[in-house]
Design an enzyme around this catalytic site. Structure first.
Site, PDB file in Angstrom:
ATOM      1  N   GLY B  13       0.832  -1.202   0.000  1.00  0.00           N
ATOM      2  CA  GLY B  13       0.000   0.000   0.000  1.00  0.00           C
ATOM      3  C   GLY B  13       0.860   1.242   0.000  1.00  0.00           C
ATOM      4  N   GLY B  14       0.227   2.383  -0.111  1.00  0.00           N
ATOM      5  CA  GLY B  14       0.927   3.655  -0.100  1.00  0.00           C
ATOM      6  C   GLY B  14       1.127   4.159   1.315  1.00  0.00           C
ATOM      7  CB  ALA B  15       2.614   7.352   2.493  1.00  0.00           C
ATOM      8  NE  ARG B  16       1.528   8.829   8.004  1.00  0.00           N
ATOM      9  CZ  ARG B  16       2.430   8.291   8.793  1.00  0.00           C
ATOM     10  NH1 ARG B  16       2.268   7.077   9.274  1.00  0.00           N
ATOM     11  NH2 ARG B  16       3.500   8.946   9.140  1.00  0.00           N
ATOM     12  CE  LYS B  19       2.767   0.706   3.779  1.00  0.00           C
ATOM     13  NZ  LYS B  19       2.534   2.007   4.460  1.00  0.00           N
ATOM     14  CB  THR B  38      12.564  -3.263   9.172  1.00  0.00           C
ATOM     15  OG1 THR B  38      11.515  -2.422   8.710  1.00  0.00           O
ATOM     16  CG2 THR B  38      12.199  -4.713   8.924  1.00  0.00           C
ATOM     17  CG  HIS B  53       1.885  -2.927  18.501  1.00  0.00           C
ATOM     18  ND1 HIS B  53       2.886  -3.005  17.598  1.00  0.00           N
ATOM     19  CD2 HIS B  53       0.741  -2.910  17.801  1.00  0.00           C
ATOM     20  CE1 HIS B  53       2.374  -3.017  16.394  1.00  0.00           C
ATOM     21  NE2 HIS B  53       1.080  -2.963  16.486  1.00  0.00           N
ATOM     22  NE  ARG B  57       3.626  -6.342  23.183  1.00  0.00           N
ATOM     23  CZ  ARG B  57       4.825  -6.023  23.696  1.00  0.00           C
ATOM     24  NH1 ARG B  57       5.378  -6.794  24.598  1.00  0.00           N
ATOM     25  NH2 ARG B  57       5.446  -4.965  23.302  1.00  0.00           N
TER      26      ARG B  57
END
Lengths: 177, 177, 177
Positions: B13-16, B19, B38, B53, B57
Site C-alpha cells: 500500500g501507499g503512505a498512510r 496497510k 525494521t 501495541h 498486547r
C-alpha cells in the site's frame, strides 16, 4: 444508519485519472446535482470544466464554491431530491493547511457530517501516497493528512471507487453485504 | 509447498494507506503475534504505534527490532503457534542500501527464507513506483529495488493484498486455485 | 467494432511493477510477436531485456525501434498472425514532448489507429499520477498528458490490466459484457 437514502460515495484516483468525470457521471445518471468546488483559484482546466457544467446543466447543476467550511456547505445543501458532488477533498485539505486549521478535527467533523447528511453525497479525492517519499517536509505532512482523511472518509462511505485510466474499481459497497 | 501451515501474506500500500493496521488485524484475529520492526530510528508515530501495541498486547504481542538481518529474524522467530508481522520491507531495503549490501542477494535470501518458514508470516511493504520518476538518482535506485523486491515476495506469497484508504483488494490468493 | 480479431490490450503499472514481463507473457502465449520499442536511448536494463528477447525469440520476436511515429509503426506492422507489443507509451509521450509535438492530436491519432489495427496490439504504459504533485512544471505537464493518454487508450482498449508486484488486476474486459 444505512437506510435507502443514506449514500456517501468516495471516488479516489490519481491526477488526470478520470475521477472527476466518473463522479459527475454518477450524479448525472441520478438527475439534479449541486457541485461544491473546494478550489479558491480556478486554473484553466477547472474553468473549462465549470463552463462545460454550466453549458450542459440546464436545470441540472448548481455550483457552490467553499474552500474551507466544507462540512457546513454539505449540511446546508444536502437533500433527498438531488446529489451533492464535492470536488475535491485534496484541495480542501490544502486550503485547511494554508489556513492552519486542526486537520484531525476537521477530518472528524467532515466524517460526522457525512453520517448525518440529509441526502446523497459524492466526494472526489486524490490518492497521493504511492510515489517516493517527498523531500519537502510540507509535502510529507500533506501526504500523511491526505492518507488519513481518505481512510476516515472511506470508513463512513457506503461505497468507495478507485479510478485509474477512467475505469472504476469498486473497493467497498455496503449493498454487497 | 502450500500445505495448511504455509502462509506468507504480503500487504502492499501507499503512505498512510492503512496497510499496517490491516496487517495487524490479520494477526490479531489469529491470536498471538510477534512484531518484527525494521526501523532503526523510531519517529513519533512509530513510537505511538509500538506503545499502543504494548498496551493492548497482554500476552498477544512480542516486539523485535531487526534493521538488517530480516531473514535471520524470520527463521529464528517463525513458528506454528503464532504469526510474525514484519513492518516494513521498505525500511529494511532502505537500511540495506545504507549499509551497502547486495540487494538482489538479500531479496533472494528473504524469498527463500519465507518459503521455508516454520510458521505464518505477514509482511508490510510500500508501493512507491506510481508517481513521477524522481530527480534524485538514489531515489530512482530505491524505487527500482522496491519494485523488484515486491515482485519477488509477491511471487512466493500465498496471498497478496493491496490496501488503499484502509480497504483491502485481494490481488493473489492461492486458496482460490 | 469488437469482432473476434479486434484486440487492444493496455497494461498499466508503476515502475518495476512487472508490467513489461506480464505484457510479454501475453504475447508469448499467443506465439509470434513484434516488439515496438519507443526508447531512443537504451539503458542497461533495456539492453538486457532486448538481448533476452533476442536470445529466446527464435522465430518468435522481431524488434522495431520507433521513438515518434508510433501510429505509423502500428499501422505498418499489425497483422492477424502475430501480436504487436508496444513498450512503452510513457517513453513515446516523453519523446513527443521533447520534439514539441501536439500531444492531444497524437493521442487521438494513436487511439484511431488502434481502432483500425489489422491485428492484436498490447501496449504498456506507466501510471504516474499517484504521488505528490511534482514541483517541476514540466513533470506536472507530463503527468497530465500521461493521465489523459492512458484514459483515451483505455477507452478504445478491449482489455485493461493494472499490474502491481507482478500481479494483474483486470480493470476492463469487453468479453465480460
Amino acid at each position: 444508519m444505512n437506510n435507502n437514502t443514506h449514500s456517501v460515495i468516495l471516488v479516489l484516483g490519481g491526477a488526470r485519472s478520470g475521477k472527476s468525470t466518473y463522479a459527475e457521471s454518477l450524479v448525472e445518471e441520478q438527475g439534479r446535482g449541486v457541485y461544491i468546488a473546494t478550489a479558491e483559484i480556478f486554473d484553466d482546466e477547472m474553468e473549462n470544466r465549470v463552463s462545460l457544467h454550466k453549458e450542459r446543466r440546464g436545470e441540472q447543476w448548481t455550483t457552490i464554491e467553499e474552500p474551507l467550511d466544507l462540512p457546513g456547505a454539505i449540511e446546508r445543501n444536502a437533500g433527498p431530491d438531488h446529489m451533492l458532488l464535492v470536488d475535491c477533498l485534496t484541495l480542501w485539505l490544502s486550503n485547511l493547511m494554508a489556513a492552519e486549521k486542526n486537520i484531525d478535527e476537521e477530518t472528524e467533523f467532515l466524517a460526522e457530517t457525512l453520517l448525518q447528511a440529509k441526502g446523497p453525497v459524492v466526494l472526489v479525492s486524490n490518492e497521493v501516497g504511492l510515489g517516493i517519499v517527498p523531500d519537502n517536509k510540507l509535502a510529507r505532512k500533506f501526504r500523511d493528512h491526505t492518507g488519513r482523511l481518505n481512510q476516515r472518509i472511506a470508513n463512513v462511505a457506503t461505497k468507495v471507487v478507485f479510478v485509474a485510466a477512467g475505469l472504476p474499481m469498486i473497493m467497498k459497497d455496503t449493498k454487497d453485504k
